[in-house]
Write a protein that holds these residues in place. Structure first.
Motif, short mmCIF file in Angstrom:
data_model
loop_
_atom_site.label_atom_id
_atom_site.label_comp_id
_atom_site.label_asym_id
_atom_site.label_seq_id
_atom_site.Cartn_x
_atom_site.Cartn_y
_atom_site.Cartn_z
N ALA A 158 24.89 21.14 78.65
CA ALA A 158 26.12 21.52 77.97
C ALA A 158 27.23 20.53 78.34
O ALA A 158 27.47 20.30 79.53
CB ALA A 158 26.53 22.94 78.34
N LEU A 159 27.87 19.96 77.35
CA LEU A 159 28.98 19.05 77.58
C LEU A 159 30.24 19.83 77.95
O LEU A 159 30.60 20.80 77.28
CB LEU A 159 29.25 18.21 76.32
CG LEU A 159 28.14 17.24 75.94
CD1 LEU A 159 28.39 16.69 74.52
CD2 LEU A 159 28.06 16.09 76.94
N LYS A 160 30.90 19.39 79.02
CA LYS A 160 32.14 20.00 79.47
C LYS A 160 33.15 18.89 79.72
O LYS A 160 32.86 17.92 80.42
CB LYS A 160 31.91 20.81 80.76
CG LYS A 160 30.96 22.00 80.57
CD LYS A 160 30.78 22.76 81.86
CE LYS A 160 29.87 23.97 81.68
NZ LYS A 160 30.53 25.01 80.85
N GLU A 161 34.33 19.03 79.15
CA GLU A 161 35.28 17.93 79.20
C GLU A 161 36.07 17.88 80.51
O GLU A 161 36.47 18.91 81.07
CB GLU A 161 36.24 17.99 78.01
CG GLU A 161 35.55 17.59 76.72
CD GLU A 161 36.52 17.35 75.58
OE1 GLU A 161 37.75 17.29 75.82
OE2 GLU A 161 36.04 17.22 74.43
N VAL A 162 36.27 16.65 80.96
CA VAL A 162 37.11 16.34 82.12
C VAL A 162 38.54 16.19 81.63
O VAL A 162 38.78 15.55 80.59
CB VAL A 162 36.62 15.02 82.78
CG1 VAL A 162 37.62 14.52 83.80
CG2 VAL A 162 35.24 15.22 83.38
N HIS A 163 39.49 16.75 82.37
CA HIS A 163 40.89 16.67 81.98
C HIS A 163 41.70 16.01 83.09
O HIS A 163 41.89 16.60 84.16
CB HIS A 163 41.44 18.04 81.67
CG HIS A 163 40.76 18.72 80.50
ND1 HIS A 163 40.97 18.35 79.20
CD2 HIS A 163 39.83 19.71 80.47
CE1 HIS A 163 40.21 19.09 78.39
NE2 HIS A 163 39.52 19.93 79.15
N GLY A 164 42.14 14.77 82.86
CA GLY A 164 42.96 14.07 83.83
C GLY A 164 42.26 13.95 85.16
O GLY A 164 41.12 13.54 85.27
N SER A 165 42.98 14.35 86.23
CA SER A 165 42.42 14.30 87.58
C SER A 165 42.22 15.71 88.15
O SER A 165 42.23 15.90 89.37
CB SER A 165 43.33 13.48 88.50
OG SER A 165 44.64 14.01 88.51
N THR A 166 42.03 16.68 87.26
CA THR A 166 41.81 18.06 87.70
C THR A 166 40.46 18.18 88.39
O THR A 166 39.43 17.85 87.80
CB THR A 166 41.86 19.03 86.51
OG1 THR A 166 43.12 18.90 85.85
CG2 THR A 166 41.66 20.46 86.97
N PRO A 167 40.41 18.64 89.64
CA PRO A 167 39.13 18.74 90.36
C PRO A 167 38.16 19.71 89.69
O PRO A 167 38.56 20.68 89.04
CB PRO A 167 39.55 19.26 91.75
CG PRO A 167 40.99 18.89 91.88
CD PRO A 167 41.55 19.01 90.50
N ILE A 168 36.88 19.42 89.85
CA ILE A 168 35.80 20.23 89.28
C ILE A 168 34.90 20.68 90.43
O ILE A 168 34.43 19.85 91.22
CB ILE A 168 35.00 19.43 88.25
CG1 ILE A 168 35.92 19.03 87.08
CG2 ILE A 168 33.80 20.22 87.76
CD1 ILE A 168 35.38 17.90 86.24
#
Length: 285
Positions: A158-168
């Motif tokens: 499942a593709l999940k988008e990265v937003h800026g430098s928000t930690p995952i």
């Protein structure tokens, strides 16, 4: 890039030194479940709807006698299958992608057998991507991501988008995106604990240097000595490494212009060319 280069007979491409034999770069971060320490193998890995499947009909079954281990990859290039076999990967918890170029995504289809195991245990493997990479991967791998796809054994991802430098967060570890540039293309490096991985970079924005403080380990691309429009030279990478000040820096995404022995002999202390199978301890907490 991969060395030897096809059709080339230069001294590096014909070298007998195993450090001059390089697959396309990626890294694997692995650690025991519930523990913040990790080993990292280098050089060898809005959300889309998950691909639906009948879990009881998946072609591969997980083995219950395996010790619990977390596996996170950064990139799955064309050499991913060979790298996964070499590293003994049995499942994957997540993949982070730096950008959409072929040498970083074209191994995605080899996630399929690993994704069946992960899907049975916890659902589809999350693939963390920017919006640009999301669009490219949906197009190239439409047989995996299209809601109209009827391919029965497509990867459970499942593709999940990265937003800026928000930690995952991936289980016990946090991965922080590091925005950088590859020529004019915005791409992503990643920090995890005391380590960071940045490949294909030509420019590091000032705001991203603040995300790279207090590192023990930096893995940074250094293509060659001569200038390139979208990749750092060795001199550029050394200057960035000195500014960042990690205890140890390893250079990756290396062309056949750089022989391992000669290049390492001329690098500052604490810096060296990475090589296939390099394994390094990392503090994730």
């Amino acid at each position: 890039m991969g060395v030897p280069t096809l059709g080339c007979g230069c001294s590096v491409c014909t070298s007998a030194d195993p450090h001059d034999k390089r697959l396309r770069p990626s890294i694997l971060v692995r650690w025991p479940c519930g523990k913040p320490g990790a080993d990292m193998d280098t050089e060898n890995p809005s959300a889309s709807k998950p691909v639906s499947a009948d879990k009881d009909r998946l072609p591969f079954q997980p083995k219950g006698d395996q010790p619990c281990e977390r596996i996170v990859l950064i990139d799955t290039g064309p050499d991913f299958r060979a790298q996964a076999l070499s590293a003994g990967i049995k499942h994957v918890d997540a993949v982070f992608y730096t950008h959409s170029h072929a040498d970083h995504i074209f191994g995605l289809d080899d996630l399929r057998p690993l994704s069946f195991v992960t899907y049975r245990e916890s659902g589809p493997i999350p693939l963390y991507v920017t919006a640009e990479t999301h669009a490219v991967m949906e197009h190239i791998f439409s047989y995996t991501f299209s809601p109209k796809s009827t391919y029965p054994t497509r990867a459970r991802v499942a593709l999940k988008e990265v937003h800026g430098s928000t930690p995952i967060q991936v289980h016990e570890a946090s991965f922080t995106p590091i925005p950088v540039l590859h020529g004019e293309l915005p791409i992503t490096g990643y920090r995890f604990g005391s380590a960071a991985y940045i490949t294909d970079v030509s420019t590091i924005p000032e705001s991203s240097f603040a995300l790279l403080e207090d590192l023990d380990l930096l893995i940074l691309s250094a293509l060659r000595h001569t200038p390139h429009p979208s990749h750092a030279t060795v001199d550029q990478a050394v200057r960035w490494a000195n500014r960042i000040g990690a205890r140890q820096t390893w250079f990756t995404h290396i062309s056949h212009d750089l022989g391992a022995a000669q290049t390492n002999a001329n690098l500052p202390d604490g810096m060296a060319l990475a090589y296939d199978g390099l394994t390094l301890p990392v503090t994730l907490a």
